[in-house]
Motif scaffolding. Structure first.
Motif, PDB file in Angstrom:
ATOM      1  N   VAL A   1       4.028   5.058   1.082  1.00 24.90           N
ATOM      2  CA  VAL A   1       2.381   5.283   2.514  1.00 24.90           C
ATOM      3  C   VAL A   1       1.209   6.259   1.515  1.00 24.90           C
ATOM      4  N   ALA A   2       1.325   6.834   0.430  1.00 23.95           N
ATOM      5  CA  ALA A   2       0.374   7.353  -0.129  1.00 23.95           C
ATOM      6  C   ALA A   2      -0.788   6.293  -1.109  1.00 23.95           C
ATOM      7  N   GLU A   3       0.401   5.562  -1.401  1.00 25.18           N
ATOM      8  CA  GLU A   3      -0.478   4.232  -2.574  1.00 25.18           C
ATOM      9  C   GLU A   3      -0.746   3.354  -1.699  1.00 25.18           C
ATOM     10  N   PHE A   4      -0.088   2.878  -0.419  1.00 25.81           N
ATOM     11  CA  PHE A   4       0.139   1.534   0.241  1.00 25.81           C
ATOM     12  C   PHE A   4      -1.099   2.023   0.718  1.00 25.81           C
ATOM     13  N   VAL A   5      -1.664   2.744   1.610  1.00 29.01           N
ATOM     14  CA  VAL A   5      -3.783   2.783   1.823  1.00 29.01           C
ATOM     15  C   VAL A   5      -4.127   3.268   1.201  1.00 29.01           C
ATOM     16  N   GLY A   6      -4.109   3.342   0.256  1.00 30.56           N
ATOM     17  CA  GLY A   6      -5.198   3.903  -0.994  1.00 30.56           C
ATOM     18  C   GLY A   6      -4.916   3.965  -2.060  1.00 30.56           C
ATOM     19  N   ALA A   7      -6.335   4.747  -2.692  1.00 29.77           N
ATOM     20  CA  ALA A   7      -6.038   4.821  -4.189  1.00 29.77           C
ATOM     21  C   ALA A   7      -5.699   6.076  -3.754  1.00 29.77           C
ATOM     22  N   ALA A   8      -4.854   6.665  -5.340  1.00 38.39           N
ATOM     23  CA  ALA A   8      -3.864   7.966  -5.330  1.00 38.39           C
ATOM     24  C   ALA A   8      -3.677   8.671  -6.643  1.00 38.39           C
TER      25      ALA A   8
END
Length: 126
Positions: free
Chosen positions: A26-33
């Motif tokens: 989820v962290a990587e899917f929804v934006g830069a992380a």
């Protein structure tokens, strides 16, 4: 909700999912992380085994009060912001700066600041 290979990873409002993702996916899917694991997580996230630090939550500033210091490896211009890649003790951190003004040059030592609330512990086992 956020799905991963037919499995529901997380349910929440867009802000909840972005700010407090439940998993690495989820962290990587929804934006830069910036995913912090191992020694980097323990150092920057008070002993956590895995944590998230979004690039836009990091600021470049004075040496005093900095949470980390590193060397600018490269920068990319995205119009409304510039994304720096900063090498900090073997960890590469993305840092988003507003588009106004010239970013620090590659090779420049910079001091990084973020609020404690910018670190989000998460489950990186998935």
């Amino acid at each position: 909700g956020v799905m991963n290979h037919g499995r529901l990873e997380q349910i929440g409002t867009p802000r909840e999912i972005y700010d407090t993702p439940a998993t690495r996916f989820v962290a990587e899917f929804v934006g830069a992380a910036n995913l912090l694991e191992g020694e980097a997580a323990r150092r920057f996230a008070d002993g956590a085994t895995c944590a998230l630090l979004r690039p836009e939550r990091i600021r470049v500033g004075a040496e005093q009060g900095a949470r980390a210091a590193g060397i600018v490896a490269d920068s990319q211009y995205f119009g409304s912001f510039v994304r720096l890649r900063v090498q900090v003790d073997g960890t590469s951190l993305a840092v988003d700066l507003g588009g106004a003004g010239a970013p620090p040059a590659n090779g420049t030592r910079v001091h990084l600041h973020w609020d404690a609330s910018a670190i989000h512990r998460l489950d990186c086992g998935v």
